[in-house]
Design an enzyme around this catalytic site. Structure first.
Site, PDB file in Angstrom:
ATOM      1  N   GLY A   1       0.805  -1.221   0.000  1.00 27.92           N
ATOM      2  CA  GLY A   1       0.000   0.000   0.000  1.00 27.92           C
ATOM      3  C   GLY A   1       0.831   1.260   0.000  1.00 27.92           C
TER       4      GLY A   1
ATOM      5  N   GLY B   1      -0.417  20.661   4.185  1.00 30.66           N
ATOM      6  CA  GLY B   1      -0.697  21.635   5.229  1.00 30.66           C
ATOM      7  C   GLY B   1      -2.135  22.112   5.215  1.00 30.66           C
TER       8      GLY B   1
ATOM      9  CG  ASP C   1       5.669  10.228  -4.592  1.00 32.78           C
ATOM     10  OD1 ASP C   1       4.928  10.510  -5.552  1.00 32.78           O
ATOM     11  OD2 ASP C   1       5.299  10.304  -3.401  1.00 32.78           O
TER      12      ASP C   1
ATOM     13  CG  HIS D   1     -31.543  19.971 -14.340  1.00 32.00           C
ATOM     14  ND1 HIS D   1     -30.771  21.036 -13.925  1.00 32.00           N
ATOM     15  CD2 HIS D   1     -32.817  20.231 -13.925  1.00 32.00           C
ATOM     16  CE1 HIS D   1     -31.537  21.906 -13.295  1.00 32.00           C
ATOM     17  NE2 HIS D   1     -32.782  21.441 -13.291  1.00 32.00           N
TER      18      HIS D   1
ATOM     19  CB  SER E   1       8.227  10.308  -1.515  1.00 29.60           C
ATOM     20  OG  SER E   1       6.828  10.440  -1.265  1.00 29.60           O
TER      21      SER E   1
ATOM     22  CG  MET F   1       6.544  13.996  -6.312  1.00 29.25           C
ATOM     23  SD  MET F   1       7.666  14.727  -5.124  1.00 29.25           S
ATOM     24  CE  MET F   1       7.881  13.374  -3.958  1.00 29.25           C
TER      25      MET F   1
END
Length: 568
Positions: free
Chosen positions: A119, A265, A402, A538, A225, A408
Protein backbone atom coordinates in the site's frame (compact mmCIF):
# COMPACT_ATOMS: atom_id res chain seq x y z
CA UNK A 1 -2.51 13.91 -0.57
CA UNK A 2 0.88 14.82 -1.91
CA UNK A 3 3.02 17.86 -1.75
CA UNK A 4 4.25 18.76 -5.15
CA UNK A 5 3.12 18.78 -8.73
CA UNK A 6 5.71 19.45 -11.39
CA UNK A 7 5.46 19.34 -15.15
CA UNK A 8 6.71 21.19 -18.16
CA UNK A 9 4.41 23.98 -19.27
CA UNK A 10 5.52 23.44 -22.84
CA UNK A 11 4.73 19.74 -22.98
CA UNK A 12 2.36 19.01 -25.81
CA UNK A 13 -0.63 16.76 -25.18
CA UNK A 14 0.01 13.17 -26.18
CA UNK A 15 -2.82 11.03 -27.54
CA UNK A 16 -3.83 8.33 -25.11
CA UNK A 17 -3.38 4.84 -26.44
CA UNK A 18 -5.86 2.18 -25.52
CA UNK A 19 -4.47 0.39 -22.47
CA UNK A 20 -7.70 -1.06 -21.09
CA UNK A 21 -7.10 -4.56 -22.31
CA UNK A 22 -9.21 -7.32 -20.88
CA UNK A 23 -7.73 -9.96 -18.64
CA UNK A 24 -7.07 -13.13 -20.63
CA UNK A 25 -9.97 -15.54 -20.24
CA UNK A 26 -7.61 -18.13 -18.86
CA UNK A 27 -6.77 -15.83 -15.99
CA UNK A 28 -9.99 -14.08 -15.00
CA UNK A 29 -13.59 -13.44 -16.04
CA UNK A 30 -13.89 -11.37 -19.21
CA UNK A 31 -15.90 -8.70 -17.45
CA UNK A 32 -13.05 -7.88 -15.06
CA UNK A 33 -11.66 -4.35 -15.27
CA UNK A 34 -9.47 -2.37 -12.92
CA UNK A 35 -9.75 1.29 -11.99
CA UNK A 36 -8.96 3.70 -9.19
CA UNK A 37 -6.92 1.73 -6.68
CA UNK A 38 -7.14 -1.10 -9.21
CA UNK A 39 -10.26 -2.83 -7.84
CA UNK A 40 -8.71 -3.42 -4.41
CA UNK A 41 -11.47 -5.71 -3.25
CA UNK A 42 -12.86 -8.23 -5.69
CA UNK A 43 -14.93 -9.92 -3.03
CA UNK A 44 -16.29 -12.55 -5.41
CA UNK A 45 -15.73 -16.21 -4.74
CA UNK A 46 -16.11 -16.93 -8.43
CA UNK A 47 -12.99 -14.92 -9.16
CA UNK A 48 -10.96 -16.70 -6.50
CA UNK A 49 -12.08 -20.08 -7.71
CA UNK A 50 -11.33 -19.22 -11.34
CA UNK A 51 -7.83 -18.19 -10.35
CA UNK A 52 -7.10 -21.12 -8.07
CA UNK A 53 -5.63 -23.19 -10.84
CA UNK A 54 -3.24 -20.41 -11.90
CA UNK A 55 -2.38 -18.99 -8.50
CA UNK A 56 1.33 -18.73 -7.84
CA UNK A 57 2.55 -18.19 -4.31
CA UNK A 58 5.97 -18.03 -2.74
CA UNK A 59 5.57 -21.70 -1.83
CA UNK A 60 5.91 -22.50 -5.55
CA UNK A 61 9.42 -21.04 -5.56
CA UNK A 62 12.39 -23.35 -5.42
CA UNK A 63 15.76 -22.03 -4.31
CA UNK A 64 18.83 -22.88 -6.36
CA UNK A 65 22.25 -23.46 -4.83
CA UNK A 66 23.16 -19.86 -5.63
CA UNK A 67 20.29 -18.57 -3.51
CA UNK A 68 18.27 -17.36 -6.47
CA UNK A 69 14.53 -17.82 -6.33
CA UNK A 70 13.27 -19.71 -9.37
CA UNK A 71 9.69 -19.88 -10.54
CA UNK A 72 8.25 -23.21 -11.55
CA UNK A 73 4.80 -21.93 -12.47
CA UNK A 74 3.68 -18.33 -12.51
CA UNK A 75 0.90 -15.92 -13.15
CA UNK A 76 0.33 -14.98 -16.76
CA UNK A 77 2.05 -16.77 -19.60
CA UNK A 78 5.10 -18.76 -18.50
CA UNK A 79 8.24 -16.88 -19.50
CA UNK A 80 10.45 -18.36 -22.21
CA UNK A 81 13.09 -15.70 -21.67
CA UNK A 82 15.14 -17.59 -19.11
CA UNK A 83 14.30 -15.10 -16.34
CA UNK A 84 12.47 -15.85 -13.13
CA UNK A 85 9.89 -13.19 -14.03
CA UNK A 86 8.83 -11.13 -16.98
CA UNK A 87 8.37 -8.14 -14.67
CA UNK A 88 9.70 -7.40 -11.18
CA UNK A 89 8.42 -4.33 -9.34
CA UNK A 90 10.32 -2.87 -6.38
CA UNK A 91 7.71 -1.23 -4.15
CA UNK A 92 4.10 -2.23 -3.47
CA UNK A 93 2.48 1.18 -3.21
CA UNK A 94 -0.36 2.35 -5.44
CA UNK A 95 2.04 2.74 -8.37
CA UNK A 96 3.56 -0.72 -8.04
CA UNK A 97 0.15 -2.26 -7.41
CA UNK A 98 -1.33 -0.68 -10.52
CA UNK A 99 1.59 -1.84 -12.63
CA UNK A 100 1.41 -5.38 -11.25
CA UNK A 101 -2.27 -5.83 -11.97
CA UNK A 102 -1.96 -4.42 -15.47
CA UNK A 103 0.98 -6.74 -16.08
CA UNK A 104 -1.19 -9.72 -15.19
CA UNK A 105 -3.81 -8.46 -17.65
CA UNK A 106 -1.08 -8.48 -20.26
CA UNK A 107 -0.10 -12.05 -19.41
CA UNK A 108 3.24 -11.24 -17.79
CA UNK A 109 4.68 -13.35 -15.02
CA UNK A 110 4.96 -10.75 -12.27
CA UNK A 111 6.41 -10.31 -8.79
CA UNK A 112 6.38 -7.32 -6.47
CA UNK A 113 8.99 -6.63 -3.79
CA UNK A 114 8.01 -4.86 -0.58
CA UNK A 115 10.29 -4.07 2.35
CA UNK A 116 7.58 -2.52 4.50
CA UNK A 117 3.83 -3.08 4.00
CA UNK A 118 1.67 -3.28 0.89
CA UNK A 119 0.00 0.00 0.00
CA UNK A 120 2.96 2.31 0.45
CA UNK A 121 2.60 5.91 1.58
CA UNK A 122 -0.83 6.54 0.08
CA UNK A 123 -2.64 3.70 1.78
CA UNK A 124 -0.75 3.61 5.07
CA UNK A 125 0.46 7.16 5.74
CA UNK A 126 -1.13 9.43 3.17
CA UNK A 127 -4.15 9.69 0.92
CA UNK A 128 -6.28 7.00 2.53
CA UNK A 129 -6.11 7.71 6.29
CA UNK A 130 -6.13 11.47 5.65
CA UNK A 131 -9.47 11.11 3.83
CA UNK A 132 -10.88 9.38 6.89
CA UNK A 133 -9.85 12.34 9.07
CA UNK A 134 -11.20 14.80 6.51
CA UNK A 135 -14.51 12.95 6.42
CA UNK A 136 -14.76 13.59 10.16
CA UNK A 137 -13.77 17.25 9.81
CA UNK A 138 -16.41 17.77 7.11
CA UNK A 139 -19.18 16.42 9.28
CA UNK A 140 -17.97 18.38 12.30
CA UNK A 141 -18.01 21.61 10.31
CA UNK A 142 -21.54 21.00 9.13
CA UNK A 143 -22.82 20.12 12.61
CA UNK A 144 -21.03 23.11 14.16
CA UNK A 145 -22.46 25.55 11.62
CA UNK A 146 -25.70 26.53 13.32
CA UNK A 147 -26.74 28.92 10.56
CA UNK A 148 -26.19 26.24 7.92
CA UNK A 149 -28.25 23.67 9.80
CA UNK A 150 -31.07 26.14 10.49
CA UNK A 151 -31.27 26.91 6.76
CA UNK A 152 -32.40 23.30 6.33
CA UNK A 153 -34.84 23.61 9.20
CA UNK A 154 -32.67 21.38 11.38
CA UNK A 155 -31.81 21.80 15.04
CA UNK A 156 -28.71 20.00 16.27
CA UNK A 157 -27.28 19.87 19.76
CA UNK A 158 -23.63 20.77 20.33
CA UNK A 159 -21.41 18.43 18.32
CA UNK A 160 -18.52 16.62 19.97
CA UNK A 161 -16.04 13.92 19.07
CA UNK A 162 -14.08 11.02 20.52
CA UNK A 163 -10.44 11.52 19.52
CA UNK A 164 -9.50 7.86 19.81
CA UNK A 165 -12.53 6.77 17.80
CA UNK A 166 -11.61 9.26 15.08
CA UNK A 167 -8.04 7.94 15.04
CA UNK A 168 -9.33 4.37 14.93
CA UNK A 169 -11.50 5.22 11.92
CA UNK A 170 -8.43 6.37 9.99
CA UNK A 171 -6.33 3.39 11.06
CA UNK A 172 -9.09 0.89 10.30
CA UNK A 173 -9.61 2.30 6.83
CA UNK A 174 -5.90 2.06 6.06
CA UNK A 175 -5.83 -1.53 7.35
CA UNK A 176 -8.84 -2.50 5.24
CA UNK A 177 -7.49 -1.02 2.01
CA UNK A 178 -4.05 -2.53 2.68
CA UNK A 179 -5.65 -5.93 3.14
CA UNK A 180 -7.73 -5.50 0.00
CA UNK A 181 -4.69 -4.57 -2.07
CA UNK A 182 -2.74 -7.55 -0.73
CA UNK A 183 -5.62 -9.91 -1.45
CA UNK A 184 -6.05 -8.58 -4.98
CA UNK A 185 -2.39 -9.25 -5.76
CA UNK A 186 -2.58 -12.76 -4.31
CA UNK A 187 -5.86 -13.49 -6.11
CA UNK A 188 -4.25 -12.78 -9.45
CA UNK A 189 -1.16 -14.79 -8.60
CA UNK A 190 1.30 -11.91 -8.26
CA UNK A 191 4.18 -13.00 -6.05
CA UNK A 192 4.78 -10.72 -3.07
CA UNK A 193 8.47 -11.00 -2.15
CA UNK A 194 9.18 -9.60 1.31
CA UNK A 195 12.39 -7.65 1.80
CA UNK A 196 14.27 -4.62 0.53
CA UNK A 197 15.00 -4.82 -3.18
CA UNK A 198 18.54 -3.93 -4.29
CA UNK A 199 19.55 -3.78 -7.94
CA UNK A 200 22.72 -5.86 -8.34
CA UNK A 201 23.08 -5.34 -12.06
CA UNK A 202 21.08 -5.47 -15.29
CA UNK A 203 17.87 -7.47 -14.78
CA UNK A 204 19.02 -8.78 -11.39
CA UNK A 205 17.67 -7.85 -7.92
CA UNK A 206 18.66 -9.02 -4.46
CA UNK A 207 15.77 -9.51 -2.02
CA UNK A 208 16.35 -8.73 1.66
CA UNK A 209 19.60 -9.12 3.59
CA UNK A 210 20.24 -12.73 2.67
CA UNK A 211 21.47 -14.28 -0.56
CA UNK A 212 18.15 -14.44 -2.40
CA UNK A 213 18.48 -13.09 -5.95
CA UNK A 214 15.80 -12.96 -8.64
CA UNK A 215 16.06 -12.09 -12.30
CA UNK A 216 13.50 -10.36 -14.48
CA UNK A 217 13.30 -9.32 -18.09
CA UNK A 218 12.12 -5.86 -16.99
CA UNK A 219 12.31 -4.10 -13.62
CA UNK A 220 10.27 -1.17 -12.30
CA UNK A 221 11.44 0.95 -9.36
CA UNK A 222 8.40 2.22 -7.44
CA UNK A 223 9.76 3.02 -3.98
CA UNK A 224 7.81 6.23 -3.33
CA UNK A 225 8.75 9.00 -0.92
CA UNK A 226 9.04 10.06 2.72
CA UNK A 227 8.26 13.38 4.46
CA UNK A 228 10.89 16.04 3.82
CA UNK A 229 12.20 17.72 6.98
CA UNK A 230 14.38 20.84 6.46
CA UNK A 231 17.58 21.35 8.42
CA UNK A 232 17.22 22.88 11.85
CA UNK A 233 13.95 21.12 12.61
CA UNK A 234 14.00 18.45 15.32
CA UNK A 235 11.17 15.95 14.90
CA UNK A 236 10.29 14.03 18.07
CA UNK A 237 7.11 12.41 16.74
CA UNK A 238 5.07 13.86 19.61
CA UNK A 239 5.04 17.66 19.58
CA UNK A 240 7.03 18.22 16.38
CA UNK A 241 5.58 15.87 13.82
CA UNK A 242 5.31 15.02 10.14
CA UNK A 243 2.17 13.90 8.32
CA UNK A 244 3.11 10.30 9.20
CA UNK A 245 2.63 11.11 12.89
CA UNK A 246 -0.31 13.48 12.45
CA UNK A 247 -2.44 10.81 10.79
CA UNK A 248 -2.36 8.81 14.04
CA UNK A 249 -4.09 11.76 15.78
CA UNK A 250 -2.53 10.89 19.13
CA UNK A 251 -3.58 14.28 20.47
CA UNK A 252 -5.33 17.45 19.30
CA UNK A 253 -3.25 20.50 20.32
CA UNK A 254 -4.83 23.78 21.28
CA UNK A 255 -2.40 25.64 19.03
CA UNK A 256 -0.45 24.04 16.20
CA UNK A 257 1.92 25.64 13.71
CA UNK A 258 1.89 24.13 10.22
CA UNK A 259 5.08 24.69 8.25
CA UNK A 260 4.05 24.77 4.58
CA UNK A 261 0.71 25.70 3.00
CA UNK A 262 0.51 23.21 0.16
CA UNK A 263 -1.84 20.25 -0.10
CA UNK A 264 -0.67 18.53 3.06
CA UNK A 265 -0.70 21.63 5.23
CA UNK A 266 -4.04 22.85 3.92
CA UNK A 267 -5.78 19.53 4.49
CA UNK A 268 -4.46 19.21 8.03
CA UNK A 269 -5.54 22.79 8.79
CA UNK A 270 -9.04 21.68 7.80
CA UNK A 271 -8.86 18.73 10.20
CA UNK A 272 -7.32 20.54 13.17
CA UNK A 273 -9.56 23.63 13.04
CA UNK A 274 -12.67 21.43 12.78
CA UNK A 275 -11.52 19.60 15.93
CA UNK A 276 -10.97 22.86 17.80
CA UNK A 277 -7.30 23.75 17.27
CA UNK A 278 -5.91 27.16 16.47
CA UNK A 279 -3.60 27.00 13.45
CA UNK A 280 -0.67 29.18 12.36
CA UNK A 281 0.74 28.71 8.87
CA UNK A 282 4.44 29.34 8.20
CA UNK A 283 5.07 29.79 4.48
CA UNK A 284 8.42 30.56 2.83
CA UNK A 285 6.90 32.21 -0.23
CA UNK A 286 5.08 35.52 -0.27
CA UNK A 287 1.60 34.04 -0.54
CA UNK A 288 -0.25 31.04 0.84
CA UNK A 289 -0.99 28.05 -1.40
CA UNK A 290 1.71 28.93 -3.96
CA UNK A 291 1.08 25.83 -6.09
CA UNK A 292 -2.51 26.75 -6.94
CA UNK A 293 -3.78 28.93 -9.76
CA UNK A 294 -3.52 32.44 -8.22
CA UNK A 295 -7.20 33.25 -8.63
CA UNK A 296 -8.25 29.96 -7.06
CA UNK A 297 -5.69 30.44 -4.29
CA UNK A 298 -7.06 33.88 -3.48
CA UNK A 299 -10.61 32.54 -3.30
CA UNK A 300 -9.43 29.55 -1.24
CA UNK A 301 -7.85 31.92 1.27
CA UNK A 302 -11.13 33.81 1.60
CA UNK A 303 -13.11 30.57 2.13
CA UNK A 304 -10.67 28.23 3.90
CA UNK A 305 -8.37 30.52 5.85
CA UNK A 306 -9.86 33.91 6.74
CA UNK A 307 -13.12 32.74 8.41
CA UNK A 308 -11.38 30.07 10.47
CA UNK A 309 -9.19 30.15 13.53
CA UNK A 310 -6.06 30.47 11.37
CA UNK A 311 -3.32 33.07 11.13
CA UNK A 312 -0.18 32.98 9.04
CA UNK A 313 3.34 34.23 8.43
CA UNK A 314 4.49 34.42 4.80
CA UNK A 315 7.95 35.07 3.39
CA UNK A 316 9.67 33.40 6.34
CA UNK A 317 11.59 30.21 7.05
CA UNK A 318 11.36 28.17 10.23
CA UNK A 319 15.12 28.09 10.79
CA UNK A 320 14.91 26.12 14.02
CA UNK A 321 12.13 24.18 15.73
CA UNK A 322 12.63 22.66 19.17
CA UNK A 323 10.13 20.13 20.59
CA UNK A 324 8.29 20.75 23.84
CA UNK A 325 10.27 19.55 26.85
CA UNK A 326 10.25 19.91 30.62
CA UNK A 327 7.08 21.98 30.61
CA UNK A 328 8.33 24.33 27.90
CA UNK A 329 6.31 24.72 24.67
CA UNK A 330 7.50 24.07 21.13
CA UNK A 331 9.65 27.02 20.02
CA UNK A 332 9.92 28.12 16.40
CA UNK A 333 12.53 30.63 15.26
CA UNK A 334 11.53 32.50 12.10
CA UNK A 335 13.89 34.25 9.71
CA UNK A 336 13.19 36.35 6.62
CA UNK A 337 13.18 34.09 3.56
CA UNK A 338 15.20 36.59 1.52
CA UNK A 339 17.50 38.39 3.94
CA UNK A 340 17.79 35.51 6.45
CA UNK A 341 17.45 38.09 9.23
CA UNK A 342 15.61 36.99 12.43
CA UNK A 343 11.92 37.87 12.30
CA UNK A 344 10.06 36.33 15.24
CA UNK A 345 9.87 33.47 17.71
CA UNK A 346 6.69 31.47 18.20
CA UNK A 347 5.75 29.29 21.14
CA UNK A 348 3.06 26.73 20.30
CA UNK A 349 1.76 23.40 21.57
CA UNK A 350 2.79 21.46 18.46
CA UNK A 351 4.31 21.90 15.02
CA UNK A 352 3.46 19.92 11.87
CA UNK A 353 6.15 19.85 9.19
CA UNK A 354 4.35 19.89 5.83
CA UNK A 355 7.20 21.04 3.61
CA UNK A 356 6.76 18.39 0.96
CA UNK A 357 8.16 14.93 0.36
CA UNK A 358 11.55 13.51 -0.59
CA UNK A 359 12.12 10.45 -2.81
CA UNK A 360 12.91 7.19 -1.05
CA UNK A 361 15.72 5.90 -3.24
CA UNK A 362 18.56 5.11 -0.84
CA UNK A 363 19.79 1.54 -0.75
CA UNK A 364 18.46 0.66 -4.20
CA UNK A 365 21.93 -0.25 -5.49
CA UNK A 366 21.76 2.33 -8.27
CA UNK A 367 25.54 2.69 -8.13
CA UNK A 368 25.75 -0.87 -9.47
CA UNK A 369 24.28 0.29 -12.77
CA UNK A 370 25.96 3.73 -12.90
CA UNK A 371 22.82 5.70 -12.05
CA UNK A 372 23.16 8.94 -10.09
CA UNK A 373 20.09 10.47 -8.48
CA UNK A 374 19.28 14.17 -8.84
CA UNK A 375 18.24 15.58 -5.46
CA UNK A 376 17.36 12.01 -4.62
CA UNK A 377 15.17 11.46 -7.70
CA UNK A 378 15.93 8.73 -10.22
CA UNK A 379 16.42 10.36 -13.65
CA UNK A 380 14.05 9.07 -16.34
CA UNK A 381 12.91 10.01 -19.83
CA UNK A 382 9.33 10.60 -20.98
CA UNK A 383 8.72 6.84 -21.05
CA UNK A 384 9.93 6.37 -17.44
CA UNK A 385 13.10 4.63 -18.66
CA UNK A 386 15.98 5.12 -16.24
CA UNK A 387 18.97 7.17 -17.40
CA UNK A 388 22.52 6.52 -16.21
CA UNK A 389 25.15 9.10 -15.22
CA UNK A 390 26.00 9.65 -18.90
CA UNK A 391 22.40 10.27 -19.89
CA UNK A 392 22.15 6.88 -21.60
CA UNK A 393 19.21 4.51 -21.17
CA UNK A 394 19.65 1.67 -18.70
CA UNK A 395 18.14 -1.30 -20.58
CA UNK A 396 15.03 -2.90 -19.09
CA UNK A 397 14.92 -0.58 -16.05
CA UNK A 398 12.10 1.87 -15.33
CA UNK A 399 11.16 4.17 -12.44
CA UNK A 400 7.67 5.43 -11.62
CA UNK A 401 5.93 7.59 -9.04
CA UNK A 402 7.43 9.81 -6.38
CA UNK A 403 10.86 8.26 -6.88
CA UNK A 404 11.23 9.95 -10.29
CA UNK A 405 9.71 13.29 -9.21
CA UNK A 406 7.72 13.93 -12.39
CA UNK A 407 4.41 14.29 -10.55
CA UNK A 408 4.20 13.29 -6.90
CA UNK A 409 0.67 11.89 -6.80
CA UNK A 410 -0.42 8.31 -6.14
CA UNK A 411 -2.64 8.07 -9.20
CA UNK A 412 0.16 9.53 -11.36
CA UNK A 413 2.39 6.69 -10.15
CA UNK A 414 -0.26 4.15 -11.11
CA UNK A 415 -0.71 5.74 -14.55
CA UNK A 416 3.05 5.72 -15.10
CA UNK A 417 3.19 2.07 -14.09
CA UNK A 418 0.46 1.12 -16.53
CA UNK A 419 2.27 3.08 -19.25
CA UNK A 420 5.47 1.13 -18.58
CA UNK A 421 3.62 -2.19 -18.74
CA UNK A 422 2.23 -1.19 -22.12
CA UNK A 423 5.77 -0.58 -23.33
CA UNK A 424 7.25 -3.84 -22.04
CA UNK A 425 4.28 -5.62 -23.62
CA UNK A 426 5.31 -4.27 -27.02
CA UNK A 427 3.02 -1.25 -27.35
CA UNK A 428 4.60 2.20 -27.25
CA UNK A 429 2.93 4.55 -24.79
CA UNK A 430 3.76 8.02 -23.53
CA UNK A 431 1.74 9.40 -20.62
CA UNK A 432 0.47 12.98 -20.92
CA UNK A 433 1.11 14.36 -17.44
CA UNK A 434 -0.87 17.51 -18.23
CA UNK A 435 -3.99 15.33 -18.27
CA UNK A 436 -3.47 14.04 -14.71
CA UNK A 437 -5.76 15.78 -12.18
CA UNK A 438 -4.92 16.77 -8.63
CA UNK A 439 -7.17 17.53 -5.68
CA UNK A 440 -7.07 19.01 -2.21
CA UNK A 441 -9.79 17.50 -0.02
CA UNK A 442 -10.61 20.51 2.12
CA UNK A 443 -14.16 21.73 2.74
CA UNK A 444 -14.92 22.80 0.10
CA UNK A 445 -12.55 20.88 -2.15
CA UNK A 446 -10.07 22.23 -4.67
CA UNK A 447 -9.11 20.44 -7.88
CA UNK A 448 -7.12 21.16 -10.99
CA UNK A 449 -5.75 19.71 -14.21
CA UNK A 450 -3.36 21.12 -16.77
CA UNK A 451 -1.80 24.57 -16.65
CA UNK A 452 -2.47 27.48 -14.32
CA UNK A 453 -3.31 30.80 -15.96
CA UNK A 454 0.26 32.19 -15.57
CA UNK A 455 1.72 28.97 -17.01
CA UNK A 456 -0.71 29.07 -19.93
CA UNK A 457 0.11 32.71 -20.67
CA UNK A 458 3.81 31.94 -20.63
CA UNK A 459 3.28 29.02 -23.01
CA UNK A 460 1.10 31.16 -25.29
CA UNK A 461 3.72 33.90 -25.46
CA UNK A 462 6.47 31.42 -26.34
CA UNK A 463 4.45 29.57 -28.99
CA UNK A 464 2.57 32.53 -30.42
CA UNK A 465 -1.11 31.88 -29.71
CA UNK A 466 -3.84 33.52 -27.67
CA UNK A 467 -5.58 32.14 -24.61
CA UNK A 468 -8.98 32.87 -23.16
CA UNK A 469 -10.50 32.26 -19.73
CA UNK A 470 -14.08 31.21 -18.95
CA UNK A 471 -15.63 30.96 -15.48
CA UNK A 472 -18.79 29.66 -13.90
CA UNK A 473 -20.03 30.03 -10.35
CA UNK A 474 -21.53 27.40 -8.06
CA UNK A 475 -24.16 29.95 -7.06
CA UNK A 476 -25.81 29.36 -10.42
CA UNK A 477 -26.03 25.59 -9.88
CA UNK A 478 -29.33 24.16 -8.61
CA UNK A 479 -27.80 21.17 -6.83
CA UNK A 480 -25.24 23.33 -5.02
CA UNK A 481 -27.98 25.71 -3.89
CA UNK A 482 -30.11 22.77 -2.70
CA UNK A 483 -27.15 21.80 -0.50
CA UNK A 484 -26.70 25.44 0.61
CA UNK A 485 -23.17 25.18 -0.78
CA UNK A 486 -23.19 27.90 -3.41
CA UNK A 487 -19.70 29.18 -2.71
CA UNK A 488 -17.33 28.06 -5.42
CA UNK A 489 -15.83 28.74 -8.82
CA UNK A 490 -14.83 26.77 -11.92
CA UNK A 491 -12.27 28.22 -14.29
CA UNK A 492 -11.35 27.11 -17.82
CA UNK A 493 -8.18 28.20 -19.62
CA UNK A 494 -8.28 27.45 -23.35
CA UNK A 495 -7.23 28.37 -26.86
CA UNK A 496 -10.05 30.22 -28.65
CA UNK A 497 -8.53 29.50 -32.07
CA UNK A 498 -8.85 25.71 -31.90
CA UNK A 499 -10.72 24.87 -28.68
CA UNK A 500 -7.81 23.13 -26.93
CA UNK A 501 -8.28 22.83 -23.16
CA UNK A 502 -5.14 24.06 -21.40
CA UNK A 503 -6.29 23.92 -17.80
CA UNK A 504 -9.32 23.64 -15.52
CA UNK A 505 -9.40 24.70 -11.86
CA UNK A 506 -12.30 24.25 -9.45
CA UNK A 507 -13.04 25.18 -5.86
CA UNK A 508 -16.41 24.12 -4.52
CA UNK A 509 -18.58 21.23 -3.41
CA UNK A 510 -17.17 17.89 -4.70
CA UNK A 511 -14.59 19.64 -6.87
CA UNK A 512 -12.38 16.55 -6.67
CA UNK A 513 -15.08 14.51 -8.43
CA UNK A 514 -15.95 17.16 -11.01
CA UNK A 515 -12.43 17.58 -12.42
CA UNK A 516 -12.34 14.25 -14.24
CA UNK A 517 -14.52 15.29 -17.16
CA UNK A 518 -11.90 17.93 -17.94
CA UNK A 519 -8.90 15.65 -17.33
CA UNK A 520 -10.36 12.95 -19.58
CA UNK A 521 -11.05 15.54 -22.29
CA UNK A 522 -7.40 16.64 -22.17
CA UNK A 523 -6.18 13.03 -22.20
CA UNK A 524 -8.32 12.15 -25.22
CA UNK A 525 -7.65 15.40 -27.09
CA UNK A 526 -11.31 16.40 -27.02
CA UNK A 527 -11.90 20.03 -27.95
CA UNK A 528 -14.36 22.43 -26.34
CA UNK A 529 -16.48 22.71 -29.48
CA UNK A 530 -17.15 18.97 -29.22
CA UNK A 531 -17.53 18.46 -25.48
CA UNK A 532 -20.03 21.29 -25.13
CA UNK A 533 -22.60 19.04 -26.83
CA UNK A 534 -22.34 16.44 -24.05
CA UNK A 535 -25.52 16.01 -21.99
CA UNK A 536 -25.48 16.23 -18.19
CA UNK A 537 -28.22 15.07 -15.83
CA UNK A 538 -30.22 17.82 -14.15
CA UNK A 539 -29.97 18.88 -11.41
CA UNK A 540 -26.39 17.78 -10.73
CA UNK A 541 -23.11 19.44 -9.83
CA UNK A 542 -21.74 18.22 -13.17
CA UNK A 543 -23.69 21.06 -14.77
CA UNK A 544 -21.06 23.42 -13.34
CA UNK A 545 -18.61 21.91 -15.83
CA UNK A 546 -21.27 21.77 -18.54
CA UNK A 547 -21.89 25.51 -18.21
CA UNK A 548 -18.15 26.15 -18.06
CA UNK A 549 -17.55 24.54 -21.46
CA UNK A 550 -20.66 26.11 -22.97
CA UNK A 551 -19.53 29.59 -21.89
CA UNK A 552 -16.24 29.29 -23.78
CA UNK A 553 -16.02 31.22 -27.05
CA UNK A 554 -14.29 29.13 -29.70
CA UNK A 555 -13.73 30.48 -33.22
CA UNK A 556 -14.10 27.17 -35.06
CA UNK A 557 -16.99 24.79 -35.56
CA UNK A 558 -17.09 21.14 -34.47
CA UNK A 559 -13.80 19.41 -35.15
CA UNK A 560 -15.01 15.83 -35.30
CA UNK A 561 -17.89 14.16 -37.11
CA UNK A 562 -21.14 13.67 -35.24
CA UNK A 563 -22.48 10.13 -35.03
CA UNK A 564 -25.59 9.32 -36.99
CA UNK A 565 -28.78 9.61 -34.91
CA UNK A 566 -30.11 6.37 -33.51
CA UNK A 567 -33.77 5.55 -34.14
CA UNK A 568 -35.84 5.01 -31.01
Amino acid sequence: MQSAISFSASAAPVPRSDCAAAVPSSVAPRSLRFCGLRREAFGAKSLSSSLRSTRFSSSCLRRSHSGRVSASLGNGTPSNSGFDYDLLIIGAGVGGHGAALHAVEKGLKTAIVEGDVVGGTCVNRGCVPSKALLAVSGRMRELQNEHHMKSFGLQVAAAGYDRQAVADHANNLASKIRSNLTNSLKALGVDILTGVGTVLGPQKVKIGSGDTVVTAKDIIIATGSVPFVPKGIEVDGKTVITSDHALKLEFVPEWIAIVGSGYIGLEFSDVYTALGSEVTFIEALDQLMPGFDPEIGKLAQRILINPRNIDYHTGVFASKITPAKDGKPVTIELIDAKTKEPKDTLEVDAALIATGRAPFTQGLGLENINVQTVRGFVPVDERMRVLDANGELVPHLYCIGDANGKMMLAHAASAQGISVVEQVSGKDHVLNHLSIPAACFTHPEISMVGLTEPQAREKAEKEGFEISVAKTNFKANTKALAENEGEGLAKLIYRPDNGEILGVHIIGLHAADLIHEASNAIAMGTRIQDIKFAVHAHPTLSEVIDELFKSAKVKVETSSPVSEPVAV
